[in-house]
Design a protein around this motif. Structure first.
Motif, PDB file in Angstrom:
ATOM      1  N   GLY A   1       0.806  -1.214   0.000  1.00  4.95           N
ATOM      2  CA  GLY A   1       0.000   0.000   0.000  1.00  4.95           C
ATOM      3  C   GLY A   1       0.838   1.261   0.000  1.00  4.95           C
ATOM      4  N   ALA A   2       2.042   1.197   0.530  1.00  6.23           N
ATOM      5  CA  ALA A   2       2.928   2.365   0.538  1.00  6.23           C
ATOM      6  C   ALA A   2       3.383   2.733  -0.862  1.00  6.23           C
ATOM      7  CB  ALA A   2       4.148   2.087   1.415  1.00  6.23           C
ATOM      8  N   VAL A   3       3.381   1.766  -1.769  1.00  8.42           N
ATOM      9  CA  VAL A   3       3.800   2.001  -3.149  1.00  8.42           C
ATOM     10  C   VAL A   3       2.609   2.164  -4.076  1.00  8.42           C
ATOM     11  CG1 VAL A   3       5.105   1.042  -5.086  1.00  8.42           C
ATOM     12  CG2 VAL A   3       5.910   0.701  -2.742  1.00  8.42           C
ATOM     13  N   LYS A   4       1.563   1.376  -3.832  1.00 10.84           N
ATOM     14  CA  LYS A   4       0.380   1.394  -4.706  1.00 10.84           C
ATOM     15  C   LYS A   4      -0.862   1.437  -3.834  1.00 10.84           C
ATOM     16  CE  LYS A   4      -1.530  -1.131  -8.685  1.00 10.84           C
ATOM     17  NZ  LYS A   4      -1.403   0.009  -9.628  1.00 10.84           N
ATOM     18  N   ALA A   5      -1.629   2.502  -3.950  1.00 14.45           N
ATOM     19  CA  ALA A   5      -2.779   2.718  -3.065  1.00 14.45           C
ATOM     20  C   ALA A   5      -4.003   1.891  -3.447  1.00 14.45           C
ATOM     21  CB  ALA A   5      -3.150   4.203  -3.050  1.00 14.45           C
ATOM     22  N   ASP A   6      -3.927   1.153  -4.535  1.00 12.81           N
ATOM     23  CA  ASP A   6      -5.064   0.377  -5.004  1.00 12.81           C
ATOM     24  C   ASP A   6      -5.435  -0.714  -3.998  1.00 12.81           C
ATOM     25  OD1 ASP A   6      -6.978  -0.553  -6.974  1.00 12.81           O
ATOM     26  OD2 ASP A   6      -5.636  -2.260  -7.246  1.00 12.81           O
ATOM     27  N   ALA A   7      -6.725  -0.789  -3.654  1.00 16.06           N
ATOM     28  CA  ALA A   7      -7.190  -1.775  -2.675  1.00 16.06           C
ATOM     29  C   ALA A   7      -6.966  -3.198  -3.167  1.00 16.06           C
ATOM     30  CB  ALA A   7      -8.670  -1.546  -2.372  1.00 16.06           C
ATOM     31  N   ARG A   8      -7.171  -3.409  -4.456  1.00 14.26           N
ATOM     32  CA  ARG A   8      -7.016  -4.753  -5.025  1.00 14.26           C
ATOM     33  C   ARG A   8      -5.581  -5.254  -4.863  1.00 14.26           C
ATOM     34  NH1 ARG A   8      -6.153  -7.026 -10.254  1.00 14.26           N
ATOM     35  NH2 ARG A   8      -7.315  -8.987 -10.536  1.00 14.26           N
ATOM     36  N   ALA A   9      -4.616  -4.358  -5.064  1.00 16.75           N
ATOM     37  CA  ALA A   9      -3.212  -4.754  -4.927  1.00 16.75           C
ATOM     38  C   ALA A   9      -2.904  -5.173  -3.499  1.00 16.75           C
ATOM     39  CB  ALA A   9      -2.304  -3.603  -5.350  1.00 16.75           C
TER      40      ALA A   9
ATOM     41  N   LEU B   1      -6.710  -9.068   6.172  1.00 13.58           N
ATOM     42  CA  LEU B   1      -7.357  -9.242   4.870  1.00 13.58           C
ATOM     43  C   LEU B   1      -8.832  -8.856   4.932  1.00 13.58           C
ATOM     44  CD1 LEU B   1      -5.908 -12.539   3.356  1.00 13.58           C
ATOM     45  CD2 LEU B   1      -5.966 -10.295   2.276  1.00 13.58           C
ATOM     46  N   LEU B   2      -9.524  -9.358   5.934  1.00 16.15           N
ATOM     47  CA  LEU B   2     -10.942  -9.043   6.083  1.00 16.15           C
ATOM     48  C   LEU B   2     -11.150  -7.575   6.428  1.00 16.15           C
ATOM     49  CD1 LEU B   2     -12.181 -12.217   8.010  1.00 16.15           C
ATOM     50  CD2 LEU B   2     -12.470 -11.667   5.588  1.00 16.15           C
ATOM     51  N   ALA B   3     -10.200  -6.993   7.153  1.00 17.79           N
ATOM     52  CA  ALA B   3     -10.328  -5.589   7.543  1.00 17.79           C
ATOM     53  C   ALA B   3     -10.188  -4.654   6.354  1.00 17.79           C
ATOM     54  CB  ALA B   3      -9.277  -5.243   8.596  1.00 17.79           C
ATOM     55  N   ALA B   4      -9.337  -5.008   5.396  1.00 17.00           N
ATOM     56  CA  ALA B   4      -9.049  -4.109   4.272  1.00 17.00           C
ATOM     57  C   ALA B   4      -9.833  -4.432   3.014  1.00 17.00           C
ATOM     58  CB  ALA B   4      -7.556  -4.154   3.953  1.00 17.00           C
ATOM     59  N   GLY B   5     -10.446  -5.583   2.966  1.00 21.73           N
ATOM     60  CA  GLY B   5     -11.055  -6.037   1.725  1.00 21.73           C
ATOM     61  C   GLY B   5     -12.212  -5.207   1.207  1.00 21.73           C
ATOM     62  N   PHE B   6     -12.902  -4.511   2.092  1.00 15.93           N
ATOM     63  CA  PHE B   6     -14.120  -3.812   1.670  1.00 15.93           C
ATOM     64  C   PHE B   6     -14.033  -2.302   1.863  1.00 15.93           C
ATOM     65  CE2 PHE B   6     -15.133  -8.061   3.261  1.00 15.93           C
ATOM     66  CZ  PHE B   6     -15.717  -8.625   2.125  1.00 15.93           C
ATOM     67  N   ILE B   7     -12.831  -1.762   1.984  1.00 17.06           N
ATOM     68  CA  ILE B   7     -12.650  -0.328   2.205  1.00 17.06           C
ATOM     69  C   ILE B   7     -11.949   0.281   0.998  1.00 17.06           C
ATOM     70  CG2 ILE B   7     -11.612   1.431   3.689  1.00 17.06           C
ATOM     71  CD1 ILE B   7     -11.799  -0.551   5.994  1.00 17.06           C
ATOM     72  N   GLY B   8     -12.603   1.245   0.370  1.00 16.80           N
ATOM     73  CA  GLY B   8     -12.054   1.853  -0.835  1.00 16.80           C
ATOM     74  C   GLY B   8     -11.051   2.956  -0.560  1.00 16.80           C
ATOM     75  N   ASP B   9     -11.325   3.794   0.443  1.00 15.54           N
ATOM     76  CA  ASP B   9     -10.440   4.922   0.725  1.00 15.54           C
ATOM     77  C   ASP B   9      -9.104   4.433   1.286  1.00 15.54           C
ATOM     78  OD1 ASP B   9     -10.166   7.976   1.186  1.00 15.54           O
ATOM     79  OD2 ASP B   9      -9.650   7.101   3.138  1.00 15.54           O
ATOM     80  N   PHE B  10      -7.997   4.906   0.704  1.00 18.10           N
ATOM     81  CA  PHE B  10      -6.678   4.405   1.073  1.00 18.10           C
ATOM     82  C   PHE B  10      -6.325   4.694   2.528  1.00 18.10           C
ATOM     83  CE2 PHE B  10      -2.095   5.374   1.510  1.00 18.10           C
ATOM     84  CZ  PHE B  10      -1.613   4.085   1.378  1.00 18.10           C
ATOM     85  N   ARG B  11      -6.482   5.947   2.947  1.00 13.62           N
ATOM     86  CA  ARG B  11      -6.108   6.318   4.317  1.00 13.62           C
ATOM     87  C   ARG B  11      -6.944   5.560   5.346  1.00 13.62           C
ATOM     88  NH1 ARG B  11      -2.866  10.837   4.625  1.00 13.62           N
ATOM     89  NH2 ARG B  11      -2.621  12.022   2.685  1.00 13.62           N
ATOM     90  N   LEU B  12      -8.222   5.475   5.074  1.00 13.62           N
ATOM     91  CA  LEU B  12      -9.095   4.746   6.002  1.00 13.62           C
ATOM     92  C   LEU B  12      -8.717   3.270   6.035  1.00 13.62           C
ATOM     93  CD1 LEU B  12     -11.539   4.650   7.869  1.00 13.62           C
ATOM     94  CD2 LEU B  12     -12.992   4.364   5.845  1.00 13.62           C
TER      95      LEU B  12
END
Length: 205
Positions: A57-65, A136-147
């Motif tokens: 995430g530090a390099v690529k903010a995309d949630a999928r990555a 994984l479950l915590a980040a899987g459904f959040i679109g905003d990078f900072r959040l």
């Protein structure tokens, strides 16, 4: 049937026929070691996967990555833990079988009590996977990078504190000190991974 403490161990006693009541102590220490190993495996899965996701995430903010990297980390880590535990327990079993052979006790009841490499491998892989699923479950459904990053850190911190508490209880250690050690260690791993990857991004690598 009743549960009594015999020589410091838990034993089953047949109240209806005390004459044939055999002392059947449960090996509570061995069971606690298994539980403690499971907690440590889950802790490893949590820290390594959360750190990997934050590093990506530090390099690529995309949630999928972030999610894909975390899932890959879960699979790789679980397989690594399973293989490592299998090899370790196989080596231990070979040594104990050689000792039984030397003592002329091959085929005895003692041989049935030897650890199972497959069981140990499955337990290690499962424990690692359970811990890895938390970020994984915590980040899987959040679109905003900072959040997303904030939620991963918060959830990981709560889980680390829980693992530290359970490990302290099983190991009869100081709970607060153990929790603090586990949480600070997890923060350090996540911070170093995230910070170094941000440097790579800033340098254009």
């Amino acid at each position: 049937m009743a549960m009594n403490v015999v020589d410091g161990k838990l034993a089953v006693v047949d109240a209806e026929n005390p004459a044939i009541s055999a002392e059947s102590p449960f090996d509570l220490a061995q069971r606690a070691n298994w539980l403690r190993a499971a907690v440590l495996g889950a802790n490893d899965g949590l820290v390594s996967t959360a750190s990997l996701m934050l590093g990506v995430g530090a390099v690529k903010a995309d949630a999928r990555a972030m999610v894909i990297s975390g899932f890959a980390g879960l699979l790789a880590g679980a397989c690594s833990m399973a293989i490592g535990e299998f090899v370790s327990v196989c080596s231990q079993r070979d040594v104990e079988l050689a000792q039984l052979e030397s003592d002329g006790k091959r085929g005895s009841e003692e041989e049935k009590n030897l650890p199972s490499p497959v069981q140990a491998a499955a337990a290690s892989a499962l424990a690692f996977s359970v811990g890895a699923l938390v970020p994984l479950l915590a980040a899987g459904f959040i679109g905003d990078f900072r959040l997303r990053v904030g939620v991963v850190i918060a959830v990981a911190t709560a889980a680390l504190a829980t693992f530290g508490c359970v490990g302290a209880v099983l190991g009869r250690a100081h709970v607060v000190r153990s929790c603090a050690r586990v949480v600070i260690g997890g923060w350090a791993a996540m911070s170093v991974t995230y910070g170094l990857m941000r440097l790579f991004r800033a340098s254009g690598i």
